[in-house]
Scaffold this motif. Structure first.
Motif, PDB file in Angstrom:
ATOM      1  N   LYS A 102       0.816  -1.162   0.065  1.00  0.00           N
ATOM      2  CA  LYS A 102       0.094   0.000   0.152  1.00  0.00           C
ATOM      3  C   LYS A 102       1.080   1.275   0.100  1.00  0.00           C
ATOM      4  CE  LYS A 102      -4.021   2.126   2.033  1.00  0.00           C
ATOM      5  NZ  LYS A 102      -5.028   1.991   2.924  1.00  0.00           N
ATOM      6  N   ARG A 103       0.605   1.936  -0.993  1.00  0.00           N
ATOM      7  CA  ARG A 103       1.362   3.270  -1.146  1.00  0.00           C
ATOM      8  C   ARG A 103       0.991   4.378  -0.297  1.00  0.00           C
ATOM      9  NH1 ARG A 103       0.731   5.532  -6.626  1.00  0.00           N
ATOM     10  NH2 ARG A 103      -1.268   4.294  -6.449  1.00  0.00           N
ATOM     11  N   LYS A 104       1.829   5.176   0.305  1.00  0.00           N
ATOM     12  CA  LYS A 104       1.377   6.363   1.115  1.00  0.00           C
ATOM     13  C   LYS A 104       0.597   7.171   0.271  1.00  0.00           C
ATOM     14  CE  LYS A 104       3.388   9.787   4.491  1.00  0.00           C
ATOM     15  NZ  LYS A 104       4.597  10.061   4.641  1.00  0.00           N
ATOM     16  N   TYR A 105      -0.734   7.721   0.802  1.00  0.00           N
ATOM     17  CA  TYR A 105      -1.542   8.792   0.182  1.00  0.00           C
ATOM     18  C   TYR A 105      -0.580  10.135   0.288  1.00  0.00           C
ATOM     19  CZ  TYR A 105      -5.493  11.037  -1.866  1.00  0.00           C
ATOM     20  OH  TYR A 105      -6.222  11.733  -2.665  1.00  0.00           O
ATOM     21  N   LEU A 106      -0.604  10.782  -0.769  1.00  0.00           N
ATOM     22  CA  LEU A 106       0.132  12.187  -0.688  1.00  0.00           C
ATOM     23  C   LEU A 106      -1.057  13.175  -0.775  1.00  0.00           C
ATOM     24  CD1 LEU A 106       2.922  11.419  -3.319  1.00  0.00           C
ATOM     25  CD2 LEU A 106       2.969  11.325  -0.761  1.00  0.00           C
ATOM     26  N   TYR A 107      -1.241  13.646   0.540  1.00  0.00           N
ATOM     27  CA  TYR A 107      -2.338  14.668   0.765  1.00  0.00           C
ATOM     28  C   TYR A 107      -1.826  16.133  -0.010  1.00  0.00           C
ATOM     29  CZ  TYR A 107      -4.667  11.206   3.575  1.00  0.00           C
ATOM     30  OH  TYR A 107      -5.333  10.180   3.977  1.00  0.00           O
ATOM     31  N   GLY A 108      -0.484  16.302   0.022  1.00  0.00           N
ATOM     32  CA  GLY A 108       0.045  17.651  -0.439  1.00  0.00           C
ATOM     33  C   GLY A 108      -0.245  17.449  -1.910  1.00  0.00           C
ATOM     34  N   VAL A 109      -0.251  16.653  -2.599  1.00  0.00           N
ATOM     35  CA  VAL A 109      -0.593  16.790  -3.861  1.00  0.00           C
ATOM     36  C   VAL A 109      -2.069  17.094  -4.386  1.00  0.00           C
ATOM     37  CG1 VAL A 109      -0.768  15.323  -6.302  1.00  0.00           C
ATOM     38  CG2 VAL A 109       1.352  14.819  -4.543  1.00  0.00           C
ATOM     39  N   ASP A 110      -2.907  16.475  -3.513  1.00  0.00           N
ATOM     40  CA  ASP A 110      -4.239  16.889  -3.465  1.00  0.00           C
ATOM     41  C   ASP A 110      -4.481  18.525  -3.074  1.00  0.00           C
ATOM     42  OD1 ASP A 110      -5.288  14.536  -4.598  1.00  0.00           O
ATOM     43  OD2 ASP A 110      -6.132  14.123  -2.604  1.00  0.00           O
ATOM     44  N   LEU A 111      -3.801  19.046  -2.267  1.00  0.00           N
ATOM     45  CA  LEU A 111      -3.887  20.443  -1.692  1.00  0.00           C
ATOM     46  C   LEU A 111      -3.113  21.136  -2.996  1.00  0.00           C
ATOM     47  CD1 LEU A 111      -4.254  22.524   0.214  1.00  0.00           C
ATOM     48  CD2 LEU A 111      -1.929  22.195   1.318  1.00  0.00           C
ATOM     49  N   MET A 112      -2.137  20.872  -3.520  1.00  0.00           N
ATOM     50  CA  MET A 112      -1.579  21.577  -4.604  1.00  0.00           C
ATOM     51  C   MET A 112      -2.472  21.597  -5.778  1.00  0.00           C
ATOM     52  SD  MET A 112       1.001  23.033  -3.529  1.00  0.00           S
ATOM     53  CE  MET A 112       1.760  23.825  -5.102  1.00  0.00           C
ATOM     54  N   ARG A 113      -3.104  20.337  -6.204  1.00  0.00           N
ATOM     55  CA  ARG A 113      -4.119  20.489  -7.135  1.00  0.00           C
ATOM     56  C   ARG A 113      -5.283  21.762  -6.836  1.00  0.00           C
ATOM     57  NH1 ARG A 113      -5.892  14.358  -8.915  1.00  0.00           N
ATOM     58  NH2 ARG A 113      -6.454  15.392 -10.702  1.00  0.00           N
ATOM     59  N   LEU A 114      -5.821  21.688  -5.770  1.00  0.00           N
ATOM     60  CA  LEU A 114      -6.877  22.304  -5.435  1.00  0.00           C
ATOM     61  C   LEU A 114      -6.432  23.891  -5.688  1.00  0.00           C
ATOM     62  CD1 LEU A 114      -9.730  23.022  -3.964  1.00  0.00           C
ATOM     63  CD2 LEU A 114      -8.428  22.915  -1.928  1.00  0.00           C
ATOM     64  N   LEU A 115      -5.155  24.104  -5.164  1.00  0.00           N
ATOM     65  CA  LEU A 115      -4.867  25.489  -5.249  1.00  0.00           C
ATOM     66  C   LEU A 115      -4.304  25.921  -6.749  1.00  0.00           C
ATOM     67  CD1 LEU A 115      -2.202  25.637  -2.372  1.00  0.00           C
ATOM     68  CD2 LEU A 115      -4.418  26.678  -2.358  1.00  0.00           C
ATOM     69  N   PHE A 116      -4.138  24.927  -7.648  1.00  0.00           N
ATOM     70  CA  PHE A 116      -3.709  25.294  -8.820  1.00  0.00           C
ATOM     71  C   PHE A 116      -5.324  25.577  -9.684  1.00  0.00           C
ATOM     72  CE2 PHE A 116       0.530  23.285  -8.523  1.00  0.00           C
ATOM     73  CZ  PHE A 116       1.382  24.611  -8.480  1.00  0.00           C
ATOM     74  N   ILE A 117      -6.253  24.626  -9.310  1.00  0.00           N
ATOM     75  CA  ILE A 117      -7.497  24.713  -9.999  1.00  0.00           C
ATOM     76  C   ILE A 117      -8.081  26.004  -9.522  1.00  0.00           C
ATOM     77  CG2 ILE A 117      -9.811  23.877  -9.780  1.00  0.00           C
ATOM     78  CD1 ILE A 117      -8.463  21.022  -9.527  1.00  0.00           C
ATOM     79  N   LEU A 118      -7.810  26.483  -8.384  1.00  0.00           N
ATOM     80  CA  LEU A 118      -8.389  27.824  -7.885  1.00  0.00           C
ATOM     81  C   LEU A 118      -7.567  28.957  -8.442  1.00  0.00           C
ATOM     82  CD1 LEU A 118      -9.214  27.233  -4.017  1.00  0.00           C
ATOM     83  CD2 LEU A 118     -10.656  27.448  -5.938  1.00  0.00           C
ATOM     84  N   GLY A 119      -6.476  28.838  -8.802  1.00  0.00           N
ATOM     85  CA  GLY A 119      -5.715  29.995  -9.405  1.00  0.00           C
ATOM     86  C   GLY A 119      -5.952  29.829 -10.995  1.00  0.00           C
ATOM     87  N   VAL A 120      -6.269  28.705 -11.603  1.00  0.00           N
ATOM     88  CA  VAL A 120      -6.840  28.714 -13.039  1.00  0.00           C
ATOM     89  C   VAL A 120      -8.181  29.546 -12.986  1.00  0.00           C
ATOM     90  CG1 VAL A 120      -7.397  27.331 -14.782  1.00  0.00           C
ATOM     91  CG2 VAL A 120      -5.259  26.708 -13.603  1.00  0.00           C
TER      92      VAL A 120
END
Length: 163
Positions: free
Chosen positions: A9-27
């Motif tokens: 089981k791979r460790k889930y990277l919550y930081g990637v989801d946070l960055m996606r959210l911030l980038f989506i909001l920026g776009v």
């Protein structure tokens, strides 16, 4: 011990989801500010103020594309690659919204003008092949990424050496 593969089981990277959210909001901010900026007279203080806010926000577009590619690599890098299956699955989920939303936006922009005219269909075709209308460029770039991904994965994958 059996020769079956043990699922790790791979460790889930919550930081990637946070960055996606911030980038989506920026776009979204970029696209919204574009609409509002051109409601003002070109060269006015309001136009220049919004423009000065708008231009530096363009990093979010590249950041979102980077994060999207990163997630694709993270999710499929160590899995076996079945090229046709990969392309069928990816293109199906991108092409349907791409065709649909280009069609709807083009129809609405032309005030539901008769779509039986050849000019309407030529304009629609132009939108599809260039991806330059209604902020659909992202989907066009995703289609290109999916086309090149197997080659990029092959180039970056380290060969396993058994000693």
């Amino acid at each position: 011990m059996s020769s079956e593969k043990i699922a790790i089981k791979r460790k889930y990277l919550y930081g990637v989801d946070l960055m996606r959210l911030l980038f989506i909001l920026g776009v979204l901010i970029i696209h919204t500010s574009t609409v509002f900026t051109y409601k003002f007279q070109v060269g006015s203080a309001s136009f220049l103020t919004l423009g000065s806010f708008h231009m530096p926000m363009h990093f979010t577009r590249m950041g979102f594309m980077f994060i999207s590619g990163l997630v694709l690599f993270l999710n499929s890098y160590n899995r076996p690659m079945h090229l046709i299956k990969f392309w069928k699955r990816r293109y199906f989920w991108v092409l349907i919204p791409y065709f649909f939303w280009n069609f709807i936006y083009h129809l609405v922009e032309h005030d539901f003008e008769k779509i039986s005219t050849g000019n309407w269909w030529l304009q629609y075709w132009d939108l599809l092949i260039h991806g330059n209308g209604y902020y659909m460029y992202f989907l066009m770039v995703m289609l290109q990424l999916y086309l090149c991904y197997p080659l990029m994965r092959f180039l970056f994958k380290k060969p396993k050496v058994n000693i």
